[in-house]
Motif scaffolding. Structure first.
Motif, PDB file in Angstrom:
ATOM      1  N   GLY A  11       9.920   7.457  -6.000  1.00  0.00           N
ATOM      2  CA  GLY A  11      12.378   6.591  -5.280  1.00  0.00           C
ATOM      3  C   GLY A  11      11.007   5.406  -3.872  1.00  0.00           C
ATOM      4  N   GLY A  12       9.360   5.527  -3.515  1.00  0.00           N
ATOM      5  CA  GLY A  12       9.406   4.627  -3.198  1.00  0.00           C
ATOM      6  C   GLY A  12       9.809   3.581  -3.340  1.00  0.00           C
ATOM      7  N   THR A  13       8.585   2.467  -2.074  1.00  0.00           N
ATOM      8  CA  THR A  13       8.892   0.636  -3.371  1.00  0.00           C
ATOM      9  C   THR A  13       9.071   0.644  -4.646  1.00  0.00           C
ATOM     10  N   ALA A  14       7.962   1.142  -4.852  1.00  0.00           N
ATOM     11  CA  ALA A  14       6.962   0.830  -5.969  1.00  0.00           C
ATOM     12  C   ALA A  14       8.154   1.459  -6.974  1.00  0.00           C
ATOM     13  N   GLY A  15       8.973   2.433  -7.414  1.00  0.00           N
ATOM     14  CA  GLY A  15       9.915   3.272  -7.996  1.00  0.00           C
ATOM     15  C   GLY A  15      10.868   2.119  -7.833  1.00  0.00           C
ATOM     16  N   TRP A  16      11.540   2.071  -7.325  1.00  0.00           N
ATOM     17  CA  TRP A  16      12.108   0.745  -7.067  1.00  0.00           C
ATOM     18  C   TRP A  16      12.356  -0.216  -7.515  1.00  0.00           C
ATOM     19  N   ASP A  40      11.860  16.280  -0.610  1.00  0.00           N
ATOM     20  CA  ASP A  40      10.942  16.895   0.241  1.00  0.00           C
ATOM     21  C   ASP A  40       9.456  16.021   0.396  1.00  0.00           C
ATOM     22  N   ILE A  41       9.112  15.459  -0.463  1.00  0.00           N
ATOM     23  CA  ILE A  41       8.283  14.893  -0.350  1.00  0.00           C
ATOM     24  C   ILE A  41       8.271  12.886   0.122  1.00  0.00           C
ATOM     25  N   GLY A  42       8.021  12.707   1.215  1.00  0.00           N
ATOM     26  CA  GLY A  42       7.868  10.942   1.831  1.00  0.00           C
ATOM     27  C   GLY A  42       8.187  10.307   1.001  1.00  0.00           C
ATOM     28  N   GLY A  45       6.545   4.915   3.565  1.00  0.00           N
ATOM     29  CA  GLY A  45       6.939   4.210   5.357  1.00  0.00           C
ATOM     30  C   GLY A  45       6.267   3.574   5.469  1.00  0.00           C
ATOM     31  N   VAL A  46       5.029   2.418   4.819  1.00  0.00           N
ATOM     32  CA  VAL A  46       4.387   1.632   5.344  1.00  0.00           C
ATOM     33  C   VAL A  46       4.457   0.775   4.835  1.00  0.00           C
ATOM     34  N   GLY A  47       4.780  -1.180   4.653  1.00  0.00           N
ATOM     35  CA  GLY A  47       4.244  -1.383   4.316  1.00  0.00           C
ATOM     36  C   GLY A  47       5.398  -2.265   3.550  1.00  0.00           C
ATOM     37  N   GLU A  48       5.043  -3.471   4.843  1.00  0.00           N
ATOM     38  CA  GLU A  48       6.537  -4.288   5.451  1.00  0.00           C
ATOM     39  C   GLU A  48       6.485  -5.739   5.027  1.00  0.00           C
ATOM     40  N   GLY A  49       5.119  -6.501   5.061  1.00  0.00           N
ATOM     41  CA  GLY A  49       4.996  -7.762   4.726  1.00  0.00           C
ATOM     42  C   GLY A  49       4.644  -7.691   3.042  1.00  0.00           C
ATOM     43  N   CYS A 214       4.794   6.702 -10.166  1.00  0.00           N
ATOM     44  CA  CYS A 214       5.360   6.152  -8.746  1.00  0.00           C
ATOM     45  C   CYS A 214       5.604   6.662  -7.278  1.00  0.00           C
ATOM     46  N   THR A 215       4.262   8.167  -8.096  1.00  0.00           N
ATOM     47  CA  THR A 215       4.408   8.913  -6.789  1.00  0.00           C
ATOM     48  C   THR A 215       3.482   8.752  -5.966  1.00  0.00           C
ATOM     49  N   GLY A 216       3.090   7.549  -5.596  1.00  0.00           N
ATOM     50  CA  GLY A 216       2.516   7.111  -4.428  1.00  0.00           C
ATOM     51  C   GLY A 216       0.537   7.591  -4.094  1.00  0.00           C
ATOM     52  N   GLY A 335      -3.753   2.291  -7.295  1.00  0.00           N
ATOM     53  CA  GLY A 335      -4.698   2.209  -6.419  1.00  0.00           C
ATOM     54  C   GLY A 335      -3.758   1.376  -5.653  1.00  0.00           C
ATOM     55  N   PHE A 336      -4.954   0.868  -4.386  1.00  0.00           N
ATOM     56  CA  PHE A 336      -4.957   0.278  -2.993  1.00  0.00           C
ATOM     57  C   PHE A 336      -6.182  -0.603  -2.926  1.00  0.00           C
ATOM     58  N   ILE A 337      -5.608  -1.631  -2.751  1.00  0.00           N
ATOM     59  CA  ILE A 337      -6.969  -2.335  -2.000  1.00  0.00           C
ATOM     60  C   ILE A 337      -7.042  -1.804  -0.856  1.00  0.00           C
TER      61      ILE A 337
HETATM   62  C1  FAD Z   1      -1.553   1.646   6.164  1.00  0.00           C
HETATM   63  C2  FAD Z   1      -0.797   0.288   5.188  1.00  0.00           C
HETATM   64  C3  FAD Z   1       0.056  -0.919   4.743  1.00  0.00           C
HETATM   65  C4  FAD Z   1       0.282  -1.123   4.312  1.00  0.00           C
HETATM   66  N1  FAD Z   1       0.923  -2.552   4.514  1.00  0.00           N
HETATM   67  C5  FAD Z   1       1.101  -3.112   3.083  1.00  0.00           C
HETATM   68  C6  FAD Z   1       2.047  -4.417   3.264  1.00  0.00           C
HETATM   69  O1  FAD Z   1       1.761  -5.005   4.763  1.00  0.00           O
HETATM   70  N2  FAD Z   1       1.866  -5.201   2.350  1.00  0.00           N
HETATM   71  C7  FAD Z   1       2.481  -4.606   0.633  1.00  0.00           C
HETATM   72  O2  FAD Z   1       2.811  -5.026   0.268  1.00  0.00           O
HETATM   73  N3  FAD Z   1       1.735  -3.366   0.517  1.00  0.00           N
HETATM   74  C8  FAD Z   1       1.591  -2.523   2.103  1.00  0.00           C
HETATM   75  N4  FAD Z   1       1.669  -1.353   1.807  1.00  0.00           N
HETATM   76  C9  FAD Z   1       1.682  -1.047   0.654  1.00  0.00           C
HETATM   77  C10 FAD Z   1       2.923  -0.403   0.390  1.00  0.00           C
HETATM   78  O3  FAD Z   1       3.229   0.583   1.890  1.00  0.00           O
HETATM   79  C11 FAD Z   1       2.618   0.548  -1.268  1.00  0.00           C
HETATM   80  O4  FAD Z   1       2.471  -0.315  -2.090  1.00  0.00           O
HETATM   81  C12 FAD Z   1       3.974   0.185  -1.057  1.00  0.00           C
HETATM   82  O5  FAD Z   1       5.141   1.124  -0.221  1.00  0.00           O
HETATM   83  C13 FAD Z   1       4.940   1.532  -2.843  1.00  0.00           C
HETATM   84  O6  FAD Z   1       4.560   2.555  -2.423  1.00  0.00           O
HETATM   85  P1  FAD Z   1       5.038   3.666  -3.157  1.00  0.00           P
HETATM   86  O7  FAD Z   1       5.617   3.564  -4.007  1.00  0.00           O
HETATM   87  O8  FAD Z   1       3.966   3.792  -4.398  1.00  0.00           O
HETATM   88  O9  FAD Z   1       4.868   4.998  -2.672  1.00  0.00           O
HETATM   89  P2  FAD Z   1       5.477   6.097  -2.008  1.00  0.00           P
HETATM   90  O10 FAD Z   1       6.072   5.072  -0.693  1.00  0.00           O
HETATM   91  O11 FAD Z   1       4.306   7.023  -1.087  1.00  0.00           O
HETATM   92  O12 FAD Z   1       6.327   6.712  -2.506  1.00  0.00           O
HETATM   93  C14 FAD Z   1       6.323   8.223  -2.878  1.00  0.00           C
HETATM   94  C15 FAD Z   1       7.489   8.425  -3.929  1.00  0.00           C
HETATM   95  O13 FAD Z   1       6.794   9.946  -4.750  1.00  0.00           O
HETATM   96  C16 FAD Z   1       7.800  10.718  -4.667  1.00  0.00           C
HETATM   97  N5  FAD Z   1       6.577  11.841  -5.238  1.00  0.00           N
HETATM   98  C17 FAD Z   1       5.934  12.199  -4.589  1.00  0.00           C
HETATM   99  N6  FAD Z   1       5.269  13.147  -5.560  1.00  0.00           N
HETATM  100  C18 FAD Z   1       5.920  13.828  -6.435  1.00  0.00           C
HETATM  101  C19 FAD Z   1       6.612  14.906  -6.587  1.00  0.00           C
HETATM  102  N7  FAD Z   1       5.469  15.723  -6.401  1.00  0.00           N
HETATM  103  N8  FAD Z   1       7.747  14.840  -7.560  1.00  0.00           N
HETATM  104  C20 FAD Z   1       8.850  14.097  -7.172  1.00  0.00           C
HETATM  105  N9  FAD Z   1       8.279  13.262  -6.320  1.00  0.00           N
HETATM  106  C21 FAD Z   1       7.457  12.902  -5.782  1.00  0.00           C
HETATM  107  C22 FAD Z   1       7.730  10.964  -3.469  1.00  0.00           C
HETATM  108  O14 FAD Z   1       8.870  11.544  -3.040  1.00  0.00           O
HETATM  109  C23 FAD Z   1       8.517   9.312  -3.210  1.00  0.00           C
HETATM  110  O15 FAD Z   1       9.775   8.865  -3.115  1.00  0.00           O
HETATM  111  C24 FAD Z   1       0.811  -0.781   2.549  1.00  0.00           C
HETATM  112  C25 FAD Z   1      -0.037   0.479   2.387  1.00  0.00           C
HETATM  113  C26 FAD Z   1      -0.788   1.385   3.927  1.00  0.00           C
HETATM  114  C27 FAD Z   1      -1.056   2.769   3.251  1.00  0.00           C
END
Ligand code: FAD
Length: 506
Positions: A11-16, A40-42, A45-49, A214-216, A335-337
């Motif tokens: 449930g990070g930005t990608a999930g929603w 329990d797993i946050g 919390g970055v990625g704001e542009g 979408c587990t980051g 992935g992530f560039i």
């Molecule tokens: C330094 C940095 C700067 C960035 N800046 C930008 C930017 O400016 N612009 C941009 O577009 N993107 C940026 N990004 C990328 C951006 O942060 C991500 O693309 C975005 O936040 C989406 O993250 P995510 O949802 O994939 O992962 P996360 O936010 O990590 O979410 C992962 C989710 O998976 C869940 N999860 C993990 N493991 C389990 C498990 N075992 N069981 C159940 N749930 C689980 C967690 O609870 C969480 O809800 C940046 C990334 C980094 C590292």
């Protein structure tokens, strides 16, 4: 097409974003969509542009700026200033603009001047003089045109990522997405190697037809359970760490991201309505965590401050296949560039939109899956090369980090050909079209990057040029851009209107 059960894990930005796009596009098709997130797993919390496609996403899911921007502390973004990436006189910084319709009258002058300057004519070739977005950023004007301004304006946003996640969770709930809090314990695979079900730590067993990982960076499903290989690009992109600080907001909020090169990487400054987000992205191969934090505190004038820093690690690259068997990876799991051009959420949107299209067309057939994977991989590689180019052409030599970046010979053949074409003074549109790359970063983006960093003959090599070469009068272009800018309100005024609308709606 029959309705299917979709399970989104994370449930990070990608999930929603995934949940909202699927719920919108499949709203009348009987799909049952559930998002499962660990309590329990946050989130990272970055990625704001963002880039301009985030506006398209909000339009598609039916959300107006008055509804989300104030709540997510969001601001407008007309582009990015790259500062101190080059030491060439006159080119120590440049603005990468989001292009809009009014630029069609001034961009030809930029292409003309930049082309001739590459071929030895002394013309103004710095991109900062030619685009409306640059002027809006300079004057801190919001990129919202009044109804009587007959041109479309493109722009992106800055936002608080955790607030955006919470907002999107509410929109998804309105669209019928179910929500479960649980942490994954084990992935149960079927005989054919696809996912059968997920066993959660609380004893629940969850099953679906489509699983979205979408587990980051954990990538619990695609990389860990299904063992899809990760292709690292650490040999061409050295950064793997970041240190992050918030700082108070100033009185006048910027409409741009700042990307300032430091000794071992670069620092972002992202303006939100309640704070600035700051991060230093660096390579741990050249600089340890304490040294990076000290350099960054010095850069921010925070050496004596007790604001606590947050340190992060990340890996750069992509998975070999984003869609494997019955599992799709989206976000950091695919992935992530690196964050330099804020392209990650754009990739999320594109991945989900193309997946929905492929699934609608071909269900789970191998042909559509393969086409989809090729398409997303090409996009990743195109973004990678554009970002690698920032480092490869930097003229900084103050540390081993910049020296090694500047002479990195592991760059792709594709990037090498683009650079050769530029250096030879050719029209790089032909090269981008030949490589079918113009859909990712078009000529104007490449030209701003290369011209903005001063990749031109030296001043001593330039000749005055004839009358035809000087066909564009820069004063006229400035007058035109400044005239266009008169139509736009101060950023602060536009943000105050959004705030007022939010209070009224509450
Ligand atoms: C330094 C940095 C700067 C960035 N800046 C930008 C930017 O400016 N612009 C941009 O577009 N993107 C940026 N990004 C990328 C951006 O942060 C991500 O693309 C975005 O936040 C989406 O993250 P995510 O949802 O994939 O992962 P996360 O936010 O990590 O979410 C992962 C989710 O998976 C869940 N999860 C993990 N493991 C389990 C498990 N075992 N069981 C159940 N749930 C689980 C967690 O609870 C969480 O809800 C940046 C990334 C980094 C590292």
């Amino acid at each position: 097409m029959n309705g299917k059960r979709v399970l989104i894990l994370g449930g990070g930005t990608a999930g929603w974003i995934t949940a909202n796009l699927m719920a919108t596009h499949w709203q009348d098709k009987g799909f049952d969509i559930t998002l499962v997130e660990s309590p329990d797993i946050g989130i990272i919390g970055v990625g704001e542009g963002s880039t301009p496609p985030l506006k398209h996403f909000m339009d598609v899911i039916g959300v107006d700026e008055r509804e989300w921007m104030a709540e997510c502390k969001a601001t407008y973004k007309t582009g990015i200033t790259f500062k101190d990436w080059s030491i060439k006189p006159g080119f120590t910084d440049y603005f990468h603009p989001f292009l809009s319709q009014p630029d069609q009258f001034s961009a030809p002058a930029f292409f003309h001047n930049s082309h001739l300057r590459r071929n030895g004519v002394d013309l103004e070739g710095h991109p900062n003089h030619f685009f409306l977005a640059t002027e809006l950023a300079r004057q801190k004007l919001a990129p919202i045109a009044p109804p009587n301004f007959p041109f479309e304006i493109n722009y992106g946003y800055h936002f608080d990522s955790s607030l955006l996640g919470k907002f999107l969770a509410r929109v998804a709930a309105r669209k019928g997405v179910k929500y479960i809090q649980a942490t994954l314990q084990e992935v149960v695979l079927g005989d054919d190697g696809s996912i059968n079900s997920l066993k959660m730590r609380d004893g629940q067993q969850l099953s679906a037809d489509i699983y979205v990982d979408c587990t980051g960076f954990n990538s619990e499903l695609l990389q860990k359970a299904l063992k899809v290989p990760f292709i690292s690009c650490a040999d061409i992109l050295f950064n793997d760490s970041a240190v992050v600080f918030p700082t108070p907001q100033q009185e006048q909020i910027e409409v741009q991201t700042m990307a300032t090169a430091l000794k071992y990487g670069w620092a972002w400054k992202i303006p939100l309505t309640h704070r600035n987000g700051n991060g230093y992205v660096y390579s741990s191969r050249f600089c340890d965590k304490d040294k990076a934090e000290t350099e960054f505190r010095t850069h921010l004038n925070l050496l004596d401050s007790d604001i606590e820093a947050r340190h992060l690690k990340f890996k750069v690259g992509r998975v070999a296949e984003q869609w494997h068997k019955n599992c799709l990876a989206v976000g950091l799991a695919q992935g992530f560039i690196e964050p330099l051009e804020a392209t990650a959420l754009d990739m999320v949107q594109e991945t989900v939109a193309r997946f929905i299209e492929a699934y609608n067309n071909g269900n789970y057939s191998d042909q559509y899956r393969q086409e989809f994977n090729n398409r997303i991989n090409l996009r990743f590689d195109a973004v990678r090369d554009y970002i690698v180019c920032h480092y490869r052409i930097s003229s900084r030599t103050d540390t081993d980090y910049w020296i090694e970046n500047g002479r990195n010979e592991k760059i792709s053949n594709s990037l090498r050909s683009i650079l050769t074409s530029w250096m030879q003074g050719k029209n790089i549109t032909d090269e981008l079209e030949r490589q079918k790359l113009d859909a990712y970063f078009p000529n104007v983006s490449w030209s701003c990057l290369l011209a903005g960093k001063g990749i031109y003959p030296t001043q001593a090599q330039l000749k005055p040029g004839n009358e035809l070469a000087h066909q564009y009068d820069l004063n006229n272009i400035h007058r035109y851009i400044q005239g266009c800018a008169l139509n736009f309100k101060p950023h602060m005024e536009q943000l105050a209107m959004l705030e007022k609308a939010a209070i009224k709606a509450a």
